[in-house]
Write an enzyme that holds these catalytic residues in place. Structure first.
Site, PDB file in Angstrom:
ATOM      1  CB  SER A 145     -11.645  -5.942   6.790  1.00 49.33           C
ATOM      2  OG  SER A 145     -11.233  -5.620   5.480  1.00 49.33           O
TER       3      SER A 145
ATOM      4  CB  CYS B 291      -0.886   0.053   1.254  1.00 47.78           C
ATOM      5  SG  CYS B 291      -1.354  -1.522   1.944  1.00 47.78           S
TER       6      CYS B 291
ATOM      7  CB  CYS C 104      -2.509   1.308   4.042  1.00 46.91           C
ATOM      8  SG  CYS C 104      -3.227  -0.198   4.745  1.00 46.91           S
ATOM      9  CG  ASP C 105      -7.088  -0.254   5.616  1.00 43.41           C
ATOM     10  OD1 ASP C 105      -7.372  -0.064   4.420  1.00 43.41           O
ATOM     11  OD2 ASP C 105      -7.177  -1.358   6.150  1.00 43.41           O
ATOM     12  CE  LYS C 106      -8.476   1.317  10.665  1.00 42.18           C
ATOM     13  NZ  LYS C 106      -8.235   0.446   9.503  1.00 42.18           N
TER      14      LYS C 106
END
Length: 571
Positions: free
Chosen positions: A474, A54, A127-129
């Site tokens: 997720s 990522c 990525c994500d957070k």
């Protein structure tokens, strides 16, 4: 090229006047010219690291962003912050770090900007957070800012079909059920992720990348190109140029991210069947802007937004397909044509949403997005639930889901690992409601995601079963899985009082989540409730557990702009 008055910018505190000669000496040591020292300073923050695919393309894109800043008369100052990548943190103790990292990223960007008095910010995340965290920092600092997503991964190919990391997680379940031999799983894991970029479905990273465009902090189309496509570098260059234009016009993130802009972002999430994590991150971002926009506010938008983009995991397509179909602007065009979007919201282009979309016509030839009149479902791909089992709400992704009502006995686990082990042993019965508790923001601590467990269930082909947790899921989770249940077990919520065999009712169509117990029985159990001793007493995770608020409000650890004494941008 505009001339900037440094007397009104934060960087004057480190570059202007005789008293700042020692400070300037450091900049000369790094090769800056006198002219560059007296230009605006722009932080170029990235979450680059070698933890996961990522993030590995972010440094390359940061160089292009710096070039754009320089071309537009600014002095870029690059710095990196951390990320915790959920795909690698998943299914073990490492996941406790994930949500905590959102706060650490926001804090570290804030502290770097404050400590060095930078005037504007280009933030790159993969990525994500890291995506909501970077936008939280922008809103907290309120300096002119542009967000740039690092891009998604290209799909892998396996037996002639596109695959993503979700197929590998679900392959674990198929392997445990005897449906996939070890050799097949080994072959799949080697081809599912072919290079740089974030998970390719409409999981958390791509959901929040769409949010960045929809809310106005990212350039139109910039969330679309996959990480390895060099068009990303062109968007990075434009991001650097754009942030200087915003600085000249003094257009700040809180002018862009209004209540209506948050509603636009929630509509884009719902219309794509995006990640349930958006219902955690949008309230957290709103907090930084001083706006109340909690889980139930998000859910109200979800209820009235049709599901029009068939994206994985609930649908057919991945992020690359959405980009090729016209990207987020094409999606927003469909919503605006239906009178759903707020077209008058400002964006980083200096134009409104409607102005950005003015020359774009909906393309009926592409297959990923349908007009609102032909929506796959009249309501968004996510919905909230409330009832005596979840007085502070819960959330479930319903995109592509047929199993919307469930009534069954609780099977209670006090951590994800115990539930995963039971699933791997197929130690459950059809009709069960698997309850994973003590996984909330405070009680986990860290509000872990449960993808390993939900993917294993899905891989085993089980349909008549449900899963409920005070933790998270997720964006890749599918099935009747309810997360963010509040109050969490650590706050003596009903999820902390449930016992094996108690009957739980989930009605995703009516938005209900109930336990068939009387108020008196729940009160008696609460009276006898004994909290678990804290799992952490030291370190970052313990500090998070001590300060974190409820999931309903975004699981934030600090008051927002409504409590602000002085805005950093005005120092």
């Amino acid at each position: 090229m505009p001339k900037f008055d440094k007397s009104k910018l934060p960087s004057r505190h480190v570059t202007e006047g005789p008293s700042r000669a020692p400070h300037r000496s450091y900049y000369y040591a790094m090769g800056l010219t006198e002219a560059e020292i007296h230009q605006p300073f722009v932080g170029v923050a990235s979450c680059w690291n070698e933890a996961a695919p990522c993030n590995i393309a972010l440094m390359r894109q940061a160089q292009s962003a710096k070039k754009g800043v320089k071309e537009a008369g600014g002095t870029p100052r690059e710095f990196c912050t951390i990320t915790v990548t959920d795909g690698i943190a998943m299914g073990h103790e490492g996941m406790r770090s994930s949500l905590v990292s959102r706060e650490v990223i926001a804090d570290s960007v804030e502290l770097t900007m404050r400590g060095h008095c930078y005037d504007a910010l280009v933030g790159l995340a993969g990525c994500d957070k890291s995506l909501p965290a970077m936008m939280m920092a922008m809103l907290r600092l309120n300096v002119p800012s542009v967000f740039l997503y690092g891009g998604s991964i290209m799909p892998g190919r396996f037996h002639g079909k596109d695959v993503t990391v979700l197929d590998v997680f679900e392959g674990v379940g198929q392997n445990a059920a005897g449906k996939m031999p070890d050799s097949e799983l080994c072959a799949l894991e080697k081809v599912a992720c072919p290079g740089a970029g974030a998970c390719g479905g409409q999981f958390t990273a791509n959901t929040m990348a769409c949010v960045a465009e929809a809310i106005g902090l990212a350039l139109p189309y910039s969330s679309g190109p996959p990480a390895e496509i060099l068009a990303r570098d062109d968007f990075a260059l434009m991001a650097g140029q754009t942030v200087m234009d915003l600085l000249a016009k003094n257009i700040r993130p809180r002018m862009i991210c209004t209540r209506e802009a948050f509603e636009n972002a929630a509509m884009v999430v719902a219309s794509t069947g995006g990640s349930t994590n958006a219902a955690l991150h949008l309230p957290a971002m709103a907090n930084e802007a001083g706006i109340k926009f909690d889980l139930f506010d998000v859910a109200e938008i979800f209820k009235k937004t049709p599901y029009i983009a068939s994206m994985k995991p609930g649908g057919k397509y991945v992020a690359k397909d959405l980009w090729e179909a016209g990207g987020v602007p094409m999606l927003m065009r469909a919503l605006l044509d239906a009178g759903l979007l707020h077209g008058d919201c400002m964006t980083v282009t200096g134009k409104t949403v409607a102005e950005n979309l003015k020359d774009l016509k909906f393309n009926p030839e592409q297959k990923v997005i349908v007009p609102v009149s032909e929506a796959h479902a009249p309501h968004g791909g996510l919905t909230s639930l409330k009832g005596n089992f979840a007085p502070e709400g819960g959330i479930v992704k319903i995109a592509g889901l047929k199993h919307l009502y469930h009534r069954g006995p609780a099977r209670v686990f006090d951590c994800e690992e115990d539930c995963f082990d039971a699933v791997q042993r197929r130690d459950y019965k059809p009709g069960d409601v698997l309850v994973i508790r003590w996984e909330g923001p405070k009680g986990g601590p860290g509000m872990r995601e449960m993808l390993s467990t939900t993917a294993a269930l899905y891989g085993q082909g089980v349909e008549n079963i449900a899963l409920i947790t005070d933790g998270r899921f997720s964006g890749a989770t599918r099935g009747l899985c309810v997360g963010h249940v509040g109050p969490e077990a650590a706050d003596a919520g009903p999820i902390g009082l449930v016992k094996d065999g108690d009957i739980i009712v989930i009605d995703a169509e009516k938005g209900l989540l109930n336990i068939e117990l009387s108020d008196e029985e729940l009160a008696a159990r609460k009276q006898a409730f004994k909290p678990k001793p804290p799992g952490f007493k030291t370190g970052a995770i313990a500090r998070f557990a001590k300060n974190v608020g409820p999931a309903r409000d975004g699981a934030v650890t600090t008051p927002g702009a409504d409590q602000e004494v002085r805005c950093y941008a005005d120092i």
